[in-house]
Write a protein that holds these residues in place. Structure first.
Motif, PDB file in Angstrom:
ATOM      1  N   LEU A  68      42.524  40.403  44.562  1.00 36.47           N
ATOM      2  CA  LEU A  68      41.832  40.669  43.182  1.00 36.47           C
ATOM      3  C   LEU A  68      40.550  39.982  43.138  1.00 36.47           C
ATOM      4  O   LEU A  68      40.410  38.998  43.781  1.00 36.47           O
ATOM      5  CB  LEU A  68      43.096  40.091  41.990  1.00 36.47           C
ATOM      6  N   SER A  69      39.744  40.604  42.778  1.00 34.70           N
ATOM      7  CA  SER A  69      38.391  40.120  42.223  1.00 34.70           C
ATOM      8  C   SER A  69      38.601  38.955  41.105  1.00 34.70           C
ATOM      9  O   SER A  69      39.415  39.382  40.035  1.00 34.70           O
ATOM     10  CB  SER A  69      37.372  40.995  41.594  1.00 34.70           C
ATOM     11  N   ILE A 182      39.983  38.524  35.263  1.00 37.61           N
ATOM     12  CA  ILE A 182      40.736  39.433  36.371  1.00 37.61           C
ATOM     13  C   ILE A 182      40.931  40.596  35.861  1.00 37.61           C
ATOM     14  O   ILE A 182      40.647  41.693  36.386  1.00 37.61           O
ATOM     15  CB  ILE A 182      41.985  38.827  36.839  1.00 37.61           C
ATOM     16  N   ASN A 186      38.916  43.948  37.726  1.00 37.18           N
ATOM     17  CA  ASN A 186      39.830  44.794  38.405  1.00 37.18           C
ATOM     18  C   ASN A 186      40.200  46.199  37.791  1.00 37.18           C
ATOM     19  O   ASN A 186      40.534  46.390  36.956  1.00 37.18           O
ATOM     20  CB  ASN A 186      40.951  44.095  38.749  1.00 37.18           C
TER      21      ASN A 186
END
Length: 186
Positions: A68-69, A182, A186
């Motif tokens: 995840l970014s 997050i 995402n």
């Protein structure tokens, strides 16, 4: 009062003057064991919520979560375990203080604490187990509200117990920022 028996060094002097088998000595030791058992119970209860949540966390950290970014200020994964361990211990100690207080509303406060532990565990299940970032955000916002409510309830009974939960609130608010970041990335 020290274990309900007096002030200052009196209990230690009194205890040293007693012999095993003395009824007063036995009663005193019984009180100490009760309090040691109670503090261990509340710390283990809190740690158990963390342990159950970690079952769902561990399996996702190395797979789904890793890809995840993440927002700025995201700490390394290894920091979460030690921080949560300390926070769960502080929660247990705070709840022991509430239990020990004999305040008429202590059981309501402890009941709220137990409900909050369920929500705390649910966040790990929803966020990591179900991999639902939005569901996790909704759950952690509810957790933020519950922690603030617990701090207010605890403060009405014991300021020390309430203050022990402040680092926990700060960490969960930070986790809320991470969860929201997050979700946006995402």
């Amino acid at each position: 009062t020290y274990a309900g028996l007096g002030h200052g060094k009196w209990p230690q002097r009194w205890l040293l003057s007693k012999k095993r088998g003395d009824v007063a000595y036995t009663a005193y030791m019984g009180k100490i064991l009760l309090h040691v058992g109670a503090i261990l119970f509340f710390v283990v209860l809190s740690q158990s919520a963390g342990g159950l949540g970690s079952v769902f966390t561990i399996s996702s950290v190395e797979t789904w979560y890793q890809f995840l970014s993440k927002p700025p200020l995201t700490p390394p994964d290894w920091i979460f375990g030690p921080v949560w361990g300390v926070l769960y211990t502080l929660m247990g100690i705070a709840t022991y203080i509430i239990w020990r207080s004999k305040h008429p509303k202590r059981w309501r406060a402890i009941g709220l604490f137990i409900v909050h532990l369920i929500v705390n565990t649910a966040w790990s299940i929803i966020y990591f187990g179900e991999q639902s970032i939005l569901g996790g955000l909704v759950t952690i916002v509810l957790l933020d509200i519950l922690i603030i409510w617990i701090i207010v309830r605890y403060r009405n009974i014991s300021k020390a117990a309430a203050y022990l939960l402040v680092p926990y609130l700060a960490w969960v608010l930070f986790a809320t920022y991470l969860n929201a970041g997050i979700l946006l990335l995402n």
